[in-house]
Design a protein around this motif. Structure first.
Motif, PDB file in Angstrom:
ATOM      1  N   LEU A 183       0.852  -1.186   0.000  1.00 24.13           N
ATOM      2  CA  LEU A 183       0.000   0.000   0.000  1.00 24.13           C
ATOM      3  C   LEU A 183       0.886   1.233   0.000  1.00 24.13           C
ATOM      4  N   ILE A 184       0.474   2.244  -0.752  1.00 23.32           N
ATOM      5  CA  ILE A 184       1.139   3.540  -0.714  1.00 23.32           C
ATOM      6  C   ILE A 184       0.062   4.610  -0.621  1.00 23.32           C
ATOM      7  N   TYR A 185       0.314   5.644   0.186  1.00 24.28           N
ATOM      8  CA  TYR A 185      -0.695   6.702   0.311  1.00 24.28           C
ATOM      9  C   TYR A 185      -0.038   8.027   0.684  1.00 24.28           C
ATOM     10  N   LYS A 186      -0.752   9.088   0.357  1.00 18.60           N
ATOM     11  CA  LYS A 186      -0.432  10.442   0.806  1.00 18.60           C
ATOM     12  C   LYS A 186      -1.743  11.093   1.216  1.00 18.60           C
ATOM     13  N   VAL A 187      -1.814  11.552   2.446  1.00 21.21           N
ATOM     14  CA  VAL A 187      -3.021  12.175   2.982  1.00 21.21           C
ATOM     15  C   VAL A 187      -2.742  13.664   3.183  1.00 21.21           C
ATOM     16  N   THR A 188      -3.550  14.508   2.557  1.00 22.26           N
ATOM     17  CA  THR A 188      -3.417  15.955   2.704  1.00 22.26           C
ATOM     18  C   THR A 188      -4.665  16.479   3.398  1.00 22.26           C
ATOM     19  N   VAL A 189      -4.480  17.124   4.540  1.00 21.10           N
ATOM     20  CA  VAL A 189      -5.590  17.593   5.372  1.00 21.10           C
ATOM     21  C   VAL A 189      -5.481  19.105   5.539  1.00 21.10           C
ATOM     22  N   SER A 190      -6.598  19.803   5.293  1.00 21.16           N
ATOM     23  CA  SER A 190      -6.628  21.256   5.457  1.00 21.16           C
ATOM     24  C   SER A 190      -7.679  21.636   6.490  1.00 21.16           C
ATOM     25  N   TYR A 191      -7.319  22.568   7.371  1.00 25.54           N
ATOM     26  CA  TYR A 191      -8.285  23.053   8.346  1.00 25.54           C
ATOM     27  C   TYR A 191      -7.967  24.491   8.721  1.00 25.54           C
ATOM     28  N   LEU A 192      -8.955  25.130   9.314  1.00 23.89           N
ATOM     29  CA  LEU A 192      -8.830  26.522   9.725  1.00 23.89           C
ATOM     30  C   LEU A 192      -8.502  26.567  11.209  1.00 23.89           C
ATOM     31  N   LYS A 193      -7.328  27.073  11.518  1.00 27.45           N
ATOM     32  CA  LYS A 193      -6.945  27.274  12.910  1.00 27.45           C
ATOM     33  C   LYS A 193      -7.494  28.625  13.334  1.00 27.45           C
ATOM     34  N   SER A 194      -8.599  28.584  14.061  1.00 26.58           N
ATOM     35  CA  SER A 194      -9.358  29.801  14.331  1.00 26.58           C
ATOM     36  C   SER A 194      -8.633  30.716  15.311  1.00 26.58           C
ATOM     37  N   MET A 195      -8.704  32.012  15.007  1.00 31.08           N
ATOM     38  CA  MET A 195      -8.149  33.036  15.888  1.00 31.08           C
ATOM     39  C   MET A 195      -9.264  33.886  16.491  1.00 31.08           C
ATOM     40  N   GLY A 196     -10.502  33.410  16.359  1.00 33.30           N
ATOM     41  CA  GLY A 196     -11.625  34.131  16.940  1.00 33.30           C
ATOM     42  C   GLY A 196     -12.764  34.292  15.958  1.00 33.30           C
ATOM     43  N   CYS A 197     -13.980  34.324  16.481  1.00 39.14           N
ATOM     44  CA  CYS A 197     -15.184  34.460  15.667  1.00 39.14           C
ATOM     45  C   CYS A 197     -15.978  35.677  16.122  1.00 39.14           C
ATOM     46  N   GLU A 198     -16.723  36.258  15.179  1.00 39.07           N
ATOM     47  CA  GLU A 198     -17.485  37.467  15.456  1.00 39.07           C
ATOM     48  C   GLU A 198     -18.838  37.403  14.752  1.00 39.07           C
ATOM     49  N   THR A 199     -19.799  38.160  15.295  1.00 46.49           N
ATOM     50  CA  THR A 199     -21.047  38.420  14.598  1.00 46.49           C
ATOM     51  C   THR A 199     -20.817  39.542  13.598  1.00 46.49           C
ATOM     52  N   ALA A 200     -21.440  39.440  12.426  1.00 48.51           N
ATOM     53  CA  ALA A 200     -21.253  40.453  11.389  1.00 48.51           C
ATOM     54  C   ALA A 200     -22.596  40.810  10.759  1.00 48.51           C
ATOM     55  N   TRP A 201     -22.700  42.060  10.282  1.00 49.34           N
ATOM     56  CA  TRP A 201     -23.901  42.552   9.608  1.00 49.34           C
ATOM     57  C   TRP A 201     -23.501  43.359   8.382  1.00 49.34           C
ATOM     58  N   GLY A 202     -24.355  43.307   7.351  1.00 48.38           N
ATOM     59  CA  GLY A 202     -24.200  44.225   6.239  1.00 48.38           C
ATOM     60  C   GLY A 202     -24.411  45.645   6.733  1.00 48.38           C
ATOM     61  N   GLU A 203     -23.465  46.529   6.432  1.00 47.89           N
ATOM     62  CA  GLU A 203     -23.460  47.865   7.034  1.00 47.89           C
ATOM     63  C   GLU A 203     -24.631  48.712   6.538  1.00 47.89           C
TER      64      GLU A 203
END
Length: 340
Positions: free
Chosen positions: A303-323
């Motif tokens: 068996l041969i494999y390569k696994v590529t994993v992407s994720y978002l390392k969060s630095m904080g979340c906010e509420t947002a509104w169209g101005e």
């Protein structure tokens, strides 16, 4: 991504347009900020941060409302209300909007940087639009796991196919680099090597099965684009967290290759997947077809494999509104208008 729809009282329905949800996987239009007939407002997070745009336009009787974020920010959820007057937007008695009761809303897993709502109706005059979002700022992390780096375990060989969690697989041991047949391909731009339960196959003649396991952690919000590139001799199933994500060749029944080798071992195959936040388990069940030889170099397995994993390392979340203008309640939620 899933779409939710809230039903309102007859009074509110009368104030809103007759609308239609867009498809589950929306098409993102290529409209640009500033095009004729469009209105663009900033997407404001945490009261003061400009994290993107809301773009509104009408085309062919369809109202388009597009969310887009700037680099480094991602949409986690959105809620949208459109009405002919301010009272048509769901609000509390104290005039604060209630995004959870807006007629349109989506949650994004994985997060996205743009999304678009399409609303059918007959539009005229001034429209009142409340465009809400939850946004997260973060760094995109990409991690790579390759066969041969010492993290995979192997079970078997066994003489018949078994389900993943069957006790008949026995106990595991570290997978090792195996003898590579000259015709077996390598994965481009990768250090992955062919692995198995031993350097030479234990018995080359009968059908045999092996199970390989790899665990990895996702320390953030999973993103689209994770992929397994894999190949085996002869055939493999690929499982993530107990769910089959793909296969190549005949895995779960015996196969007599004496009449001809179908050459699945010559095909590198991509298996896209979305991991979960936290610990993930990737498993391969590999079947080596029976062949009338005891020579390990004539009927090897691996068996041969390569696994590529992407994720978002969060630095904080906010509420947002169209101005735009603030609602009459105590919080800073906003709405804006669009004139047809």
């Amino acid at each position: 991504m899933k779409i939710m729809k809230k039903w309102f009282s007859t009074f509110l329905i009368a104030l809103l347009f007759t609308v239609a949800f867009i498809p589950l996987i929306p098409t993102i239009s290529a409209v640009e900020v500033g095009e004729p007939g469009t209105k663009t407002v900033d997407l404001i997070a945490g009261q003061h941060m400009d994290v993107g745009n809301i773009i509104v336009w009408i085309d062919g009787g369809i109202l388009h409302v597009k969310y887009e974020t700037i680099e480094g920010w991602y949409l986690i959820e959105t809620h949208l209300a459109v009405a002919t007057n301010l009272n048509g937007i769901p609000q509390t008695k104290t005039k604060n909007p209630i995004p959870g009761k807006f007629p349109y809303g989506r949650y994004y897993s994985p997060p996205v940087t743009a999304d678009e709502y399409e609303i059918e109706g007959t539009f005229s005059g001034t429209l009142y639009i409340a465009a809400h979002a939850k946004v997260c700022k973060g760094e995109v992390v990409t991690e790579v796991y390759e066969s041969g780096e010492g993290s995979a375990q192997v079970y078997g060989p066994i003489s018949s196919y078994l389900p993943l969690n069957d006790a008949g697989w026995g106990t595991s041991k570290p997978a090792v680099e195996t003898w590579k047949h000259p015709y077996w391909p390598l994965i481009p731009d990768s250090s992955a090597v062919w692995i198995s339960s031993s350097y030479f196959i234990e018995d080359a003649q009968p059908d045999s099965w092996r199970k390989f396991t790899l665990t990895f952690d996702v320390l953030g919000v999973p993103l689209a684009g994770s992929i397994v590139t894999a190949n085996s001799d002869n055939a493999e199933e690929v499982w993530l967290n107990g769910e089959l994500i793909g296969s190549d060749g005949t895995v779960n029944v015996s196969f007599d290759a004496s009449g001809g080798d179908p050459h699945e071992w010559n095909t590198l195959k991509d298996y896209p997947f979305t991991p979960v936040q936290g610990t993930n388990t990737l498993e391969f069940i590999v079947h080596n077809y029976a062949y009338p030889t005891h020579d390990p170099t004539v009927n090897p397995t691996g068996l041969i494999y390569k696994v590529t994993v992407s994720y978002l390392k969060s630095m904080g979340c906010e509420t947002a509104w169209g101005e735009g203008d603030r609602f009459l309640g105590a919080n800073w939620a906003m709405y804006f208008t669009y004139t047809v």
